[in-house]
Design an enzyme around this catalytic site. Sequence first.
Site: not given
Ligand code: NAD
Length: 502
Positions: A194, A270, A304, A405
């Site tokens: 997804k 992650e 991230c 962040e």
């Molecule tokens: P997000 O948490 O908003 O969304 C990530 C994914 O989760 C998307 O596909 C979204 O549709 C889905 N999602 C959102 N709410 C959900 C729920 N209730 N149930 C299931 N799925 C859900 O994150 P983002 O804004 O897309 O990405 C940025 C974030 O990702 C930042 O915090 C960044 O640090 C983190 N990130 C972490 C790593 C790592 O390796 N630790 C790598 C890249 C990004």
Amino acid sequence: MVEPKLYKETLERLKALGFPFELPLEVTHYIGGEFVQGENPFPVIYPATGEVIGSAPEGRAKEVDLAVEAAHRAFQSWGKMPPSERRPYLRRFAEKIREYRPVFEVLESLDVGRPIRENRLGYVDRMANNIEFFADFAVTHGSEAYPMENGYINYVLRFPVGVAALITPWNMPSMLATWKIGPTLAFGNTAVLKPAEFTPLGAWLLARCAHEAGLPPGVFNVVHGFGPDSAGELLTKHPLVRLISFTGETTTGRIILKNAADTLKRTSMELGGKAANLIFASADLDRAVEVTVRAAFFNQGEVCLAGSRLLVERPVYEPFVEKLVAAARALRIGDPLDPETQMGALIAEEHLEKVMGYVEHAKRVATVLTGGKRPDLPHPLDKGYFLEPTVVVDVAPSDKVCQEEIFGPMVAVLPFDTEEEAIALANNTPYGLNAIVQTRDVGQAVRVSAALEVGTVWVNDWFVRDLRVPFGGAKQSGIGREGGHYGYEFYYETKNVCIANR
Ligand code: NAD
């Protein structure tokens, strides 16, 4: 309405590069080996111009059920195949990714707003390697045996978990997807990916790569959609999903953990980061500035791992800040598809507004040395979500600019006087994903790296990845590790067999 010239040119370019779908960009799901049109379309927006460049369908209960059931059916045979039989499929998958390299490079820029030159710095190779590495690893990785003093023998067997939900963010969409797809499939699980709603294009092409590589139907599925009350949440609650590999925000991770609890799913988290970049007086200052600029502004700071808190030892504080500001001002901001561009656009208008909220706050409580505003760019880029690289000083370590962040091109610089103070400042956030240590004193590098409460420390560099080593976050940055045998343990169940000697 934005002039569609740039978009039209891009479509022509995609066609010329061998884009394997009909244009315009009408993204489909990929379920049970078929590209499924889907319903409830939502717009795909090019962050650099704000143009609607296509649409993607929102998967709801129907699509999630179909995809999970297809994955579950495929698991019955894929999960029983020896790893050496799965490997050729995955190698072909990786080859297909390389074959579509120029198309992925354009799609990632359209999806994310990232400069195409960054996509050309090994990004597509990393995607393909993520799959190949685990395909080989699954074949070569052995098992342990423990003979007991009484003559009994224990040996450990590993077997796949089942259907995996792979939920990915928008900042490095295709690379992070393959990072999960590789171990999931190599170790015999099947997957429903997804992708983030902002970035459906790369996942669409990944499905095409899997399809052309001849993966059996249902082994790999893609369902588009949103998180809450949509495909994301439905996957995390689905009884047939046994494993969730999630990358995204810490707040989302908490919600997913709660939703997954009822069906007791295996989860890997992650999550977010707020990395400190420690610059000691003994560092090679020019190199330190180069690493810092990359770590701060690569992918518009939407990483991230971004080094967003710069801790600089007092004797070099002033020259460092001067060089940093000059380097930040020299970055070329513009059309991500122009190979000369060094910084692109933020992902979406609402995200730009969120980052601007931090800028406005910083203007009140600190000093903004450079940036802090949208750059002047020609039409249609004037409608894009750009922000100049921003450097903030005179800010308290406890301020939200240093604690939260921001996920944009904005860094805070703090001076320090001693190694102990630097370590205390670095550890002073709820996050613990990674840190950067810049010094030419080896002993100092060893001492400081040992004291930092993070999952990864880079010394005198940033963003170098070896798939054999663990990757993941301490504290609020995650649970679990990906990579090498650390990731391997997550994607497999283990079973001990204890044999009596009589
Ligand atoms: P997000 O948490 O908003 O969304 C990530 C994914 O989760 C998307 O596909 C979204 O549709 C889905 N999602 C959102 N709410 C959900 C729920 N209730 N149930 C299931 N799925 C859900 O994150 P983002 O804004 O897309 O990405 C940025 C974030 O990702 C930042 O915090 C960044 O640090 C983190 N990130 C972490 C790593 C790592 O390796 N630790 C790598 C890249 C990004």
